[in-house]
Design an enzyme around this catalytic site. Structure first.
Site, PDB file in Angstrom:
ATOM      1  N   LYS A   7       0.735  -1.411  -0.077  1.00 39.02           N
ATOM      2  CA  LYS A   7       0.112  -0.080   0.137  1.00 39.02           C
ATOM      3  C   LYS A   7       1.081   1.309  -0.015  1.00 39.02           C
ATOM      4  CE  LYS A   7       0.704   1.284   4.698  1.00 39.02           C
ATOM      5  NZ  LYS A   7       1.351   2.456   4.967  1.00 39.02           N
ATOM      6  N   GLY A  32       3.947  -3.973   4.229  1.00 36.30           N
ATOM      7  CA  GLY A  32       4.099  -5.502   3.576  1.00 36.30           C
ATOM      8  C   GLY A  32       3.844  -6.557   4.807  1.00 36.30           C
ATOM      9  N   GLY A  33       4.155  -6.482   6.060  1.00 36.60           N
ATOM     10  CA  GLY A  33       3.762  -7.258   7.050  1.00 36.60           C
ATOM     11  C   GLY A  33       2.647  -7.386   7.392  1.00 36.60           C
ATOM     12  N   ASP A  72      -2.005  -1.216  10.563  1.00 37.49           N
ATOM     13  CA  ASP A  72      -2.183  -1.272   9.317  1.00 37.49           C
ATOM     14  C   ASP A  72      -2.979  -2.569   8.651  1.00 37.49           C
ATOM     15  OD1 ASP A  72      -1.397   1.365   8.624  1.00 37.49           O
ATOM     16  OD2 ASP A  72       0.681   0.790   8.104  1.00 37.49           O
TER      17      ASP A  72
HETATM   18  O1  C5P Z   1       0.048  -1.130  15.394  1.00 34.22           O
HETATM   19  P1  C5P Z   1       1.348  -1.313  14.955  1.00 34.22           P
HETATM   20  O2  C5P Z   1       2.117  -2.707  15.502  1.00 34.22           O
HETATM   21  O3  C5P Z   1       1.844  -1.321  13.423  1.00 34.22           O
HETATM   22  O4  C5P Z   1       2.170  -0.184  15.593  1.00 34.22           O
HETATM   23  C1  C5P Z   1       3.419  -0.164  15.703  1.00 34.22           C
HETATM   24  C2  C5P Z   1       3.710   0.987  16.504  1.00 34.22           C
HETATM   25  O5  C5P Z   1       3.795   2.334  15.818  1.00 34.22           O
HETATM   26  C3  C5P Z   1       3.052   1.138  18.024  1.00 34.22           C
HETATM   27  O6  C5P Z   1       3.688   0.507  19.045  1.00 34.22           O
HETATM   28  C4  C5P Z   1       3.179   2.720  18.102  1.00 34.22           C
HETATM   29  O7  C5P Z   1       4.227   3.010  18.771  1.00 34.22           O
HETATM   30  C5  C5P Z   1       3.259   3.239  16.783  1.00 34.22           C
HETATM   31  N1  C5P Z   1       1.717   3.705  16.044  1.00 34.22           N
HETATM   32  C6  C5P Z   1       1.009   4.700  16.765  1.00 34.22           C
HETATM   33  N2  C5P Z   1      -0.045   5.152  16.376  1.00 34.22           N
HETATM   34  C7  C5P Z   1      -0.529   4.237  15.093  1.00 34.22           C
HETATM   35  C8  C5P Z   1      -0.314   3.133  14.712  1.00 34.22           C
HETATM   36  C9  C5P Z   1       1.153   2.940  15.388  1.00 34.22           C
HETATM   37  O8  C5P Z   1       1.842   5.297  17.750  1.00 34.22           O
HETATM   38  N3  C5P Z   1      -1.683   4.964  14.541  1.00 34.22           N
END
Ligand code: C5P
Length: 300
Positions: A11, A109-110, A144
């Site tokens: 994406k 990707g993941g 995501d």
């Molecule tokens: O949800 P995901 O595991 O992809 O998020 C990885 C890190 O990115 C979270 O631990 C957080 O620190 C940050 N994040 C965030 N706000 C989001 C998405 C991700 O602060 N909307």
């Protein structure tokens, strides 16, 4: 049983406004995200009678990219275990991932791989989950993830788990040719968000402003080019100087609309009919070296 392929798209964030930090530590955002025709292929070989009492022993993963961990940390296996745990499905599967989407890129990707697993296992298991339940499982695996349950461009809100389709605007985005490019170095998403929080509230665009900007684009009928926005660029560009230097050069020399995707480090440019693509690629390699990842694709 034989293996069947599932496409797992990358994406790009055409519009990404981080609007503020939440009490739970995540950030709220408003984003327009588009899946691409470019992506990974996940082969899923079901093992209905896997026999192992715990999900940990029933799922295995191999990947053609030796740099990618294939242990329990990989989102493919995390998604499979989450599916088995939530559904009570007793089967297993062997996954073979043909990895094309670079990691640490902001290309999802993941997350896309995780959703490909959820979709495939839900089908193999006879559809125990409906769309809303799959979305809940996906949100638990990563902010995501839920977007990949939808076809075509969508708007994300919340921390990314609130997904709304973009039916009218999609016509302006779908089929657009995109050049994707990424330097050898990747950006950690938690690091980029931590930099946003450290500079708070300077880097945020308040939600009202983000919604007004998006609404103006949706109502105005403007071209995809005028939608492009990403307020994570400032914190990432402050460290990774090679990104803004190249994007400025591409804008100046080729009149391209170009942005970073998500938390980077991948960037993209919307190609026009007359864009001299080989010359653009040559310029990318000149700035970022011959090992830079470059591919041309389309918004799907
Ligand atoms: O949800 P995901 O595991 O992809 O998020 C990885 C890190 O990115 C979270 O631990 C957080 O620190 C940050 N994040 C965030 N706000 C989001 C998405 C991700 O602060 N909307």
């Amino acid at each position: 049983m034989s293996a069947s392929p599932t496409f797992s798209p990358a994406k790009i964030n055409l519009f990404l406004a981080i609007t503020g930090r939440r009490a739970d530590g995540f950030h709220d955002l408003v984003s327009v995200v588009a899946p691409l025709e470019f992506g990974d292929t996940l082969w899923v070989e079901p093992k209905p009678e896997a026999g192992h009492p715990k999900p940990e022993g029933r799922f295995t993963l191999e990947c053609d990219d030796p740099a990618l961990p294939t242990d329990a940390s990989n989102l493919v296996l995390r998604a499979a275990r989450a599916f088995a745990g939530a559904s009570g499905w007793r089967g297993g599967a062997h996954f073979r991932l043909e990895k094309r989407i670079p990691p640490g890129a902001g290309l999802g990707g993941g997350s896309s791989n995780a959703v490909a697993v959820l979709r495939a296992l839900n089908q193999i298991a006879g559809g125990p989950f409906d769309a809303a339940q799959l979305a809940g499982l996906a949100a638990g695996l990563g902010s995501d993830c839920p977007l990949f349950l939808h076809a075509g461009p969508v708007v994300l809100r919340g921390r990314g788990e609130q997904v709304a389709p973009l039916p009218a605007a999609a016509a302006r985005l779908r089929g657009r040719r995109v050049l994707l490019f990424k330097p050898g170095i990747g950006v950690s998403t938690p690091w980029a968000y931590a930099r946003m929080a450290a500079g708070a509230p300077r880097h945020y665009l308040p939600a009202a402003g983000a919604e007004a900007r998006l609404a103006a684009w949706l109502d105005g009928g403007a071209r995809a080019e005028s939608l492009l926005f990403n307020n994570m660029e400032e914190v990432v560009f402050a460290k990774f100087l090679a990104l803004p230097v190249l994007l400025d050069a591409l804008r100046g020399e080729f009149d391209l609309a170009a942005r970073m995707s998500g938390s980077g480090s991948a960037c993209f440019a919307l190609l026009q009919e007359a864009t001299p693509v080989p010359a653009v690629i040559a310029r990318i390699r000149e700035f970022w070296g011959p090992a830079a990842f470059v591919t041309e694709t389309k918004i799907s």
